[in-house]
Design a protein around this motif. Structure first.
Motif, mmCIF file in Angstrom:
data_model
loop_
_atom_site.group_PDB
_atom_site.id
_atom_site.type_symbol
_atom_site.label_atom_id
_atom_site.label_comp_id
_atom_site.label_asym_id
_atom_site.label_seq_id
_atom_site.Cartn_x
_atom_site.Cartn_y
_atom_site.Cartn_z
ATOM 1 N N ALA A 57 0.831 -1.054 -0.078
ATOM 2 C CA ALA A 57 0.203 -0.129 -0.517
ATOM 3 C C ALA A 57 0.670 1.619 0.020
ATOM 4 N N GLY A 58 2.381 0.934 0.391
ATOM 5 C CA GLY A 58 3.147 2.549 0.151
ATOM 6 C C GLY A 58 3.282 2.664 1.623
ATOM 7 N N LYS A 59 3.696 2.558 2.455
ATOM 8 C CA LYS A 59 3.978 2.610 4.174
ATOM 9 C C LYS A 59 5.815 2.160 4.087
ATOM 10 N N THR A 60 5.998 1.506 3.453
ATOM 11 C CA THR A 60 7.669 0.781 3.760
ATOM 12 C C THR A 60 8.323 2.508 2.398
ATOM 13 N N THR A 61 7.229 3.514 0.980
ATOM 14 C CA THR A 61 7.702 4.333 0.691
ATOM 15 C C THR A 61 7.620 5.783 1.491
ATOM 16 N N LEU A 62 6.323 5.538 2.735
ATOM 17 C CA LEU A 62 6.199 6.642 3.667
ATOM 18 C C LEU A 62 7.356 6.487 4.460
ATOM 19 N N LEU A 63 7.855 4.946 4.889
ATOM 20 C CA LEU A 63 9.101 5.601 6.029
ATOM 21 C C LEU A 63 10.798 6.326 5.435
ATOM 22 N N LEU A 64 10.853 5.349 3.692
ATOM 23 C CA LEU A 64 11.605 6.276 3.090
ATOM 24 C C LEU A 64 11.535 8.082 2.759
ATOM 25 N N HIS A 65 10.578 8.721 2.966
ATOM 26 C CA HIS A 65 10.330 10.177 3.197
ATOM 27 C C HIS A 65 10.281 10.450 4.323
ATOM 28 N N LEU A 66 9.893 9.775 4.909
ATOM 29 C CA LEU A 66 10.220 10.207 6.998
ATOM 30 C C LEU A 66 12.073 10.544 6.873
ATOM 31 N N ASN A 67 12.592 9.638 6.295
ATOM 32 C CA ASN A 67 13.903 10.224 7.095
ATOM 33 C C ASN A 67 14.445 11.081 5.709
ATOM 34 N N GLY A 68 13.572 11.040 4.439
ATOM 35 C CA GLY A 68 14.366 12.254 3.167
ATOM 36 C C GLY A 68 14.473 11.204 2.106
ATOM 37 N N THR A 69 14.649 9.849 2.396
ATOM 38 C CA THR A 69 15.185 8.948 1.248
ATOM 39 C C THR A 69 14.810 9.431 0.103
ATOM 40 N N LEU A 70 13.956 9.448 0.186
ATOM 41 C CA LEU A 70 13.531 9.979 -0.895
ATOM 42 C C LEU A 70 12.665 11.279 -1.066
ATOM 43 N N ARG A 71 11.641 11.968 -1.785
ATOM 44 C CA ARG A 71 12.018 13.517 -2.498
ATOM 45 C C ARG A 71 10.433 13.460 -2.186
ATOM 46 N N PRO A 72 9.312 13.706 -1.496
ATOM 47 C CA PRO A 72 7.946 13.757 -1.932
ATOM 48 C C PRO A 72 7.391 14.640 -3.289
ATOM 49 N N LYS A 73 6.866 14.451 -4.034
ATOM 50 C CA LYS A 73 6.413 15.373 -5.112
ATOM 51 C C LYS A 73 5.740 16.501 -4.890
ATOM 52 N N SER A 74 4.877 16.647 -3.426
ATOM 53 C CA SER A 74 4.399 18.225 -3.514
ATOM 54 C C SER A 74 4.208 17.453 -1.475
#
Lengths: 280, 241, 207, 280
Positions: free
Chosen positions: D40-57
């Motif tokens: 569902a994207g839970k891992t993606t969320l974690l990767l945003h929470l420490n700046g590994t991924l940068r959000p589109k918005s």
């Protein structure tokens, strides 16, 4: 007994003893859970049950006859006993689902037309016909798991061995998978699976074998074995919640002795709802 | 995730027979190489781009895929702008024209090949090579390589994320060290994956060959004729101009 | 150092394919024999090829600001030998051309020659030679990988100079031009690859 | 709130929307479970929470201030927010446990002596001091998991993000891991973890965020949220067994309103034992 292991022993290269004098009997047409903690050697046992590993001592019997390890024996053994590993990426190699599932049937020496039929049948059984043309690497984990099972099912095994079938699946994924496997069982396939989850063993197995320190500590019907507190405690396991609740409900007179015990979460929650406050 | 691969599987041309797509794309590639860049290469570039859009790509996606090779071609072509003589370095007399011709030829060739890869999954390409005489063992190695690429890529990106979370990407030296550690951790993982797959395949009756059923395709000769005719027309047109 | 699709004139593309083909075919024949004797080697080779592909997608920092990637040829040559590296390298180059539009079919022969043949053999030779001359292991690995990488870059410059001789100074001037332009990114990259290979080989030895 | 996500949006290259207008608030010092199905994207969320991924918005806030994505900001962000992924093999690089755990501290620029101290402290916290000199590839899955966590803990993060911490662990392995993590929390670390297991979320989280279709459907205390049948049903989840049993016990008058509800299996089984047949 369709499949039996007698006094099986196996050491890993490091000298670690994985199996020791293990006895197991798989009754035809049933669902047998091999229940035990991680790293105890459950996977090693499954690899012995279809001849992928050869035991250091003891033997495996198919229909009461000991099987050999020459090429022809192994070939007919693997036709009859299919194995699905825990990690689907360890079994899927082809680019698309259809291609991958066809690998086993072609290894059986079937003609292309027959193999095609088998593949379609297996995809149907696992309800993944729609995925046939999809590339393997674009599937979700749950989908990969089903493709791996379809790959084994396409060989029409009499016994299907599954290593931790619910590992990595969420509750809905597990439910869908078990429903598909139930269909196979109704068609006559014997199912053997390993798990460390007492709730799963209770919700889905007819028989349970308690795996402990490289051997089978005891084997019996799911109800008798999983309600045996002493046996569970010896294997460092606790009673499944649904079973404990069901036994309690029987004791409270809410469930007649001939009514079936709750197996899954939904049945348990429904039963819980029927508990009434005193005086009502 | 490799974009060209994903697009190939989602392409509108996905189900067209390989022979048709290969004739079109490799034909365009040969035209790009053989015809004079003006107007041949430009024609090829236009036809390939049109093909990409018809097969389901949006124009921005197509341009985004063309951009990185285009950048590499530019840096190479730039050298044709200058000339070196005993007096030193100067601008080449017809350097601009030479570089422009080279750029258009290479870009047309890249577009032709890219059209093939965004419409045809790798499995079909290797199957085609197999029919052209690639030994079956090598075809199997190639396909298994393809499968492993995606598994290892997921692993590598998780490893990378984990290293970055532990500040392994801070500074040049650390990045070299992190990259080295990653590669060193990935290689045994790759070999281990191979070993476990072998075990998994043995359980499915692996006897040395990795035969599978391929979906059958029927080639329609008239369509091949139309494609060949179109290519011939392009060749004639650009030679005539 | 990939030469892009369509960059070489048709004659050069064919000629380099003709040079590389026999070498790859010989390697492939030997590989076929190995695969017949040991079928499971298919999986090991595939794992090695996938590893090389994924490794080449690793972003390395480089001085010019643009990110570049290691060739992995030195590592391959030292780990599995230059001959096997040639076949695996060819498969990887094919995937790079098809999946990443990096390199190409018409330039496959030229790229195979520089990256799957010349690079591995140079790396292997330098590594062995440095070892014989008594260089410490780390230095030998570094020199092998760095010079293997630089070797591919020199060969690529040579290939391009042959195809596009300078109007005035001919092949020599063109070689100087290509070598100079690519030196900006390639020399730091070669050093980076050398260091990287040392780290990998050390870590592998420590396992 | 130590960490917040506001209207976070993220698409994967394929154009698949992983996160959509996601809001999440992580309260300091608590254990927050992000509960939702797989994929569902839970891992993606974690990767945003420490700046590994940068959000589109949208944006991520640390202590109420939006964080930047330049090198210095990312550096201080990752010092404060540690990340542990699901698969431990993807996180262990060095030859021995000690070396591996020292990777982060050395990257912090600490002296060798200080780094050594940090490593020892982290090994202690995860109760794996005895493993320090062991080669990482010879550890069991559960041990690897702890080493991976120790690697993050050695950087002394204020927030620790854990992706499916119990995945692949059996019940005893999970219990040991949670006990070690509890110690970290008592020392003040904020813990955020993803899971698809309602029973785990109930047994161990203070707060729960229900993840559904790329966003957080609702967030609240574990008790209020997991007893909300409507919210659970909307996210295709069922109530945790222990919670259902506890609520029933309260209704039956077996558990006073101020007595705490059972969280785990043992407590539930004990409570079940206290149910009495009518008339006794």
């Amino acid at each position: 007994m369709i499949l039996e292991a007698r006094r099986l022993g196996h050491c890993y290269v490091g000298g670690v003893e994985a199996l020791r004098d293990l006895d197991l009997a798989v009754p035809r047409g049933q669902r047998l859970a091999i229940l035990g903690p991680n790293g105890a050697g459950k996977t090693t046992l499954l690899l012995h049950l279809n001849g992928t590993l050869r035991p250091k001592s003891g033997q495996v019997l198919l229909d009461g006859r000991a099987v050999g390890y020459d090429r022809a024996s192994l070939n007919s053994w693997r036709r009859r006993v299919g194995l699905v590993l825990q990690e689907p990426d360890d079994q899927l190699f082809a680019a698309t689902v259809f291609e991958d599932v066809s690998f086993g049937p072609l290894n059986l020496g079937l003609s292309e037309a027959e193999a095609r039929l088998r593949v379609e049948e297996a995809l149907e059984a696992l309800r993944i016909t729609a995925l046939a043309e999809r590339p393997t690497h674009m599937l979700s984990f749950g989908q990969k798991k089903r493709v791996a099972i379809a790959g084994a099912v396409a060989m029409r095994p009499e016994v299907l061995l599954l290593d931790e079938p619910s590992a990595g699946l969420d509750s809905m994924g597990t439910a869908h998978l078990l429903a598909a496997l139930d269909q196979l069982r109704q068609a006559g396939t014997t199912l053997v699976f390993t798990t460390h989850d007492v709730d799963l063993a209770w919700s889905w197995a007819d028989q349970v074998a308690l795996f402990h320190q490289g051997g089978v500590a005891c084997q019996g019907s799911a109800e008798s074995l999983l309600s045996d507190r002493a046996a569970l405690a010896a294997a460092h396991l606790k009673m499944p919640m649904a079973l404990a609740l069901g036994l309690k409900a029987r004791q409270l007179g809410l469930l007649a002795a001939d009514q079936s015990l709750p197996r899954g979460r939904s049945e348990s929650l429904a039963l819980l709802d029927r508990l009434t406050p005193p005086g009502q | 995730m490799i974009e060209a691969d994903r697009l190939a599987h989602a392409s509108r041309w996905r189900r067209l027979p390989l022979a048709e797509k290969a004739l079109l794309c490799l034909g365009l590639l040969i035209l790009a190489m053989a015809l004079p860049p003006w107007p041949g290469a430009v024609l090829v570039l236009l036809v390939a781009s049109a093909g990409a859009v018809i097969s389901g790509l949006t124009l921005p996606t197509w341009l985004r895929l063309l951009a990185p090779p285009c950048f590499f071609i530019l840096t190479g072509a730039a050298t044709l702008l200058v000339q070196v003589s005993a007096d030193g370095i100067g601008l080449a007399a017809d350097g601009g024209i030479q570089a422009g011709l080279l750029l258009s030829r290479a870009l047309a060739a890249v577009a032709a090949l890219l059209l093939l890869t965004v419409t045809t999954p790798m499995a079909e390409l290797v199957q085609g090579l197999r029919r052209l005489g690639l030994p079956v063992e090598l075809a199997e190695v190639t396909m298994t390589t393809y499968r492993f690429i995606f598994i290892l890529q997921d692993t590598a990106s998780a490893m990378h994320a984990s290293q970055m979370a532990r500040l392994g990407g801070d500074g040049w030296r650390r990045r070299i060290r992190s990259a080295g550690l990653l590669a060193a951790a990935l290689l045994p993982r790759a070999l281990d994956q191979a070993r476990r797959l072998e075990m998994g395949l043995l359980a499915r009756g692996f006897d040395g060959s990795l035969r599978t059923l391929m979906p059958a395709q029927r080639v329609r000769p008239w369509r091949l004729a139309v494609i060949a005719g179109g290519l011939a027309l392009m060749a004639g047109l650009s030679l005539w101009i | 150092m990939h030469i892009m699709e369509g960059f070489l004139p048709a004659g050069h593309a064919l000629a380099w394919s003709a040079v590389s083909a026999p070498l790859v075919v010989v390697g492939a024949m030997r590989l076929r024999k190995i695969l017949r004797d040991r079928p499971e080697a298919r999986l090991t080779l595939a794992a090695a090829g996938a590893f090389a592909f994924v490794l080449s997608a690793l972003k390395l920092p480089s001085v010019t600001g643009s990110c570049s990637h290691p060739t992995g040829t030195g590592l391959g040559a030292m780990a599995v030998g230059p001959a096997a590296t040639s076949v695996i390298g060819t498969i990887v180059l094919l995937f790079q051309a098809l999946l990443l539009a990096h390199g190409g079919l018409t330039t496959l022969g030229a790229n195979v020659f520089s990256m799957a043949i010349a690079g591995p053999w140079i790396a292997f030779g330098v590594w062995k030679l440095a070892g014989k001359l008594g260089a410490p292991m780390g230095l030998a690995i570094f020199l092998g990988a760095t010079l293997g990488d630089l070797g591919t870059y020199v060969v690529t410059s040579f290939q391009l100079a042959l195809a596009f001789p300078d109007a005035v100074s001919g092949f020599g001037g063109a070689f100087a031009k290509f070598a100079t332009i690519f030196a900006i990114t390639q020399i730091p990259l070669a050093i980076a690859e050398g260091l990287l290979t040392v780290v990998v080989m050390n870590a592998l030895a420590g396992r």
